[in-house]
Design an enzyme around this catalytic site. Structure first.
Site, PDB file in Angstrom:
ATOM      1  N   HIS A  22      -5.118   8.130 -21.066  1.00  0.00           N
ATOM      2  CA  HIS A  22      -6.410   8.062 -20.670  1.00  0.00           C
ATOM      3  C   HIS A  22      -7.884   7.930 -21.752  1.00  0.00           C
ATOM      4  CE1 HIS A  22      -4.398  10.861 -18.074  1.00  0.00           C
ATOM      5  NE2 HIS A  22      -5.261  10.793 -17.032  1.00  0.00           N
TER       6      HIS A  22
ATOM      7  N   ASP B 191      -6.972   6.249 -18.092  1.00  0.00           N
ATOM      8  CA  ASP B 191      -7.631   6.396 -16.537  1.00  0.00           C
ATOM      9  C   ASP B 191      -8.831   6.763 -16.820  1.00  0.00           C
ATOM     10  OD1 ASP B 191      -5.639   5.831 -15.494  1.00  0.00           O
ATOM     11  OD2 ASP B 191      -4.668   7.262 -14.471  1.00  0.00           O
TER      12      ASP B 191
HETATM   13 ZN   LIG Z   1      -7.963  10.737 -13.475  1.00  0.00          ZN
END
Ligand SMILES: [Zn+2]
Length: 206
Positions: free
Chosen positions: A156, A9
């Site tokens: 992430h 992400d």
């Molecule tokens: Zn996010």
């Protein structure tokens, strides 16, 4: 065959460097990943990195335009639709393809979100790599604790996620040695023969 998926992400950063480094890693290990991008971060400079991801067999998915907490901030239906659509346009402009999945920021969802965003929502096993205090050893443990056939790992790819590359680099050979094969999120659903229905948060596809 046991299948799992790595998802990342919050990319791309301004220059695309963080995502590019992650692509180097994935290429080194010969596996793909799924990148859930924030629309307002996409620019001319990092578009090349997004296209590189596509060329490497990775896929590009939607993670909203401005990363709001839709529930906490009380976003209207129109605002939620806008978050989805603007990002969809930005991604289409770069990739020539529409996304297949949505990851709601902060996994913050309500009925309005499900109604407004025409995509299945992906959650995934949270590896907690947004917590800067955790060492790579701790994060690796947290990541591997969620391992099971069909799992999507939630990782992430932002400038503050400093330990994530090391964790991913160490996790991949371990998971390969356990007999897991890495695929993108859309491929995971296809290979498992599972219809990704809307109205729920997907973490494991089985
Ligand atoms: Zn996010």
């Amino acid at each position: 065959m046991k299948l799992i998926s790595l998802s990342f992400d919050d990319g791309p950063n301004l220059t695309g460097s963080v995502m590019n480094d992650m692509l180097d890693l994935l290429e080194k290990h010969g596996i793909p990943g799924s990148f859930f991008l924030i629309g307002n971060k996409i620019n001319e400079q990092n578009a090349a990195v997004i296209r590189r991801a596509m060329a490497l067999g990775c896929d590009i998915e939607n993670h909203s335009w401005s990363h709001p907490d839709a529930v906490k901030e009380g976003l209207s239906r129109a605002q939620i639709e806008n978050e989805f659509l603007r990002t969809e346009e930005a991604i289409f402009k770069v990739t020539g393809r529409h996304t297949e999945f949505y990851r709601p920021p902060y996994i913050s969802v309500n009925d309005l979100m499900y109604q407004a965003v025409p995509r299945p929502f992906i959650c995934g096993h949270a590896c907690q790599d947004w917590i800067a205090e955790y060492s790579a050893d701790t994060l690796l443990e947290k990541m591997l604790s969620g391992t099971q056939d069909g799992v999507i790992y939630l990782l992430h790819c932002g400038e503050s996620n400093l330990n994530t590359p090391e964790v991913v680099d160490r996790a991949i050979p371990i998971l390969k040695s356990q007999g897991y094969d890495f695929v993108t999120v859309p491929e995971l659903f296809r290979r498992k023969g599972v219809q990704p229905i809307q109205g729920k948060l997907w973490t494991v596809v089985e």
